[in-house]
Design a protein around this motif. Structure first.
Motif, short mmCIF file in Angstrom:
data_model
loop_
_atom_site.label_atom_id
_atom_site.label_comp_id
_atom_site.label_asym_id
_atom_site.label_seq_id
_atom_site.Cartn_x
_atom_site.Cartn_y
_atom_site.Cartn_z
N PRO A 159 0.92 -1.30 0.06
CA PRO A 159 -0.02 -0.02 -0.06
C PRO A 159 0.80 1.34 -0.12
O PRO A 159 0.66 2.31 -0.57
CB PRO A 159 -0.78 -0.10 1.33
CG PRO A 159 -0.92 -1.52 1.54
CD PRO A 159 0.51 -2.14 1.06
N VAL A 160 1.89 1.25 0.59
CA VAL A 160 2.88 2.39 0.76
C VAL A 160 3.61 2.79 -0.69
O VAL A 160 3.55 3.75 -1.37
CB VAL A 160 3.94 2.07 1.68
CG1 VAL A 160 4.78 3.25 1.69
CG2 VAL A 160 3.41 1.84 3.28
N SER A 174 2.17 1.89 -3.38
CA SER A 174 1.04 2.42 -4.45
C SER A 174 0.69 3.54 -4.11
O SER A 174 0.41 4.61 -4.98
CB SER A 174 -0.31 1.37 -4.02
OG SER A 174 -1.29 1.85 -4.72
N GLY A 175 0.77 4.19 -3.06
CA GLY A 175 0.25 5.61 -2.53
C GLY A 175 1.41 6.35 -3.13
O GLY A 175 1.22 7.60 -3.56
N VAL A 176 2.77 6.04 -2.94
CA VAL A 176 3.88 6.74 -3.42
C VAL A 176 4.01 7.01 -5.05
O VAL A 176 4.22 8.06 -5.65
CB VAL A 176 5.32 6.19 -3.15
CG1 VAL A 176 6.37 6.67 -3.92
CG2 VAL A 176 5.66 6.42 -1.51
N GLY A 224 1.29 6.55 -6.89
CA GLY A 224 -0.10 7.60 -7.24
C GLY A 224 0.50 9.01 -6.92
O GLY A 224 0.05 9.85 -7.57
N GLY A 225 1.17 9.38 -5.82
CA GLY A 225 1.69 10.68 -5.59
C GLY A 225 2.66 11.24 -6.48
O GLY A 225 2.32 12.48 -7.01
#
Length: 145
Positions: A8-9, A11-13, A15-16
């Motif tokens: 998840p981390v 994926s978030g990075v 996306g950011g």
């Protein structure tokens, strides 16, 4: 550390990074004027509406995340996420309209100033907020069932 725990981390990075790249690319292509007013003039005139809309956006997201803990929802339930995304979309739209009317400004200019303030074209800003508004309606409707 297992890959599943950091997925998840990552994926978030990712996306950011994509969102930052898109916003920087789009912001260079935004028009410098709207209805004869510069972007800076629009920002100054609609600063209270933009500030209120941004604040309510984040409060909507925080409320959606908080619902998982305080509302007793399962981690796999989509309704708090839909409510959070929906509130983060509906509240800024209402805030821009109401604050612009109360301050004697044109709400249409407020919507343009908000979009420019996000560094995004109108179609992208209001496409996302429109999708969130639809999610809000579906999430509210599903709470009754």
């Amino acid at each position: 550390m297992e890959f599943e725990s950091i997925r998840p981390v990552l994926s978030g990075v990712a996306g950011g990074i994509i969102a930052t790249w898109l916003t920087s690319r789009w912001s260079r292509r935004l028009p410098s004027r709207h209805n004869g007013k510069s972007r800076d003039a629009l920002f100054r005139q609609h600063r209270p509406a933009i500030w209120t809309a941004n604040t309510l956006f984040f409060l909507g997201l925080i409320f959606g995340v908080a619902l998982y803990r305080i509302g007793g929802f399962d981690n796999t339930d989509w309704r708090p996420l839909g409510l959070g995304f929906g509130l983060a979309s509906v509240l800024p739209l209402l805030a821009i309209f109401i604050v612009s009317i109360l301050s004697g400004r044109d709400p249409r200019e407020g919507y343009v100033a908000f979009s420019f303030g996000q560094g995004m074209p109108l179609w992208a800003t209001y496409g996302l907020l429109g999708a969130g508004s639809v999610a809000f309606v579906f999430a509210l409707a599903s709470l009754g069932t």
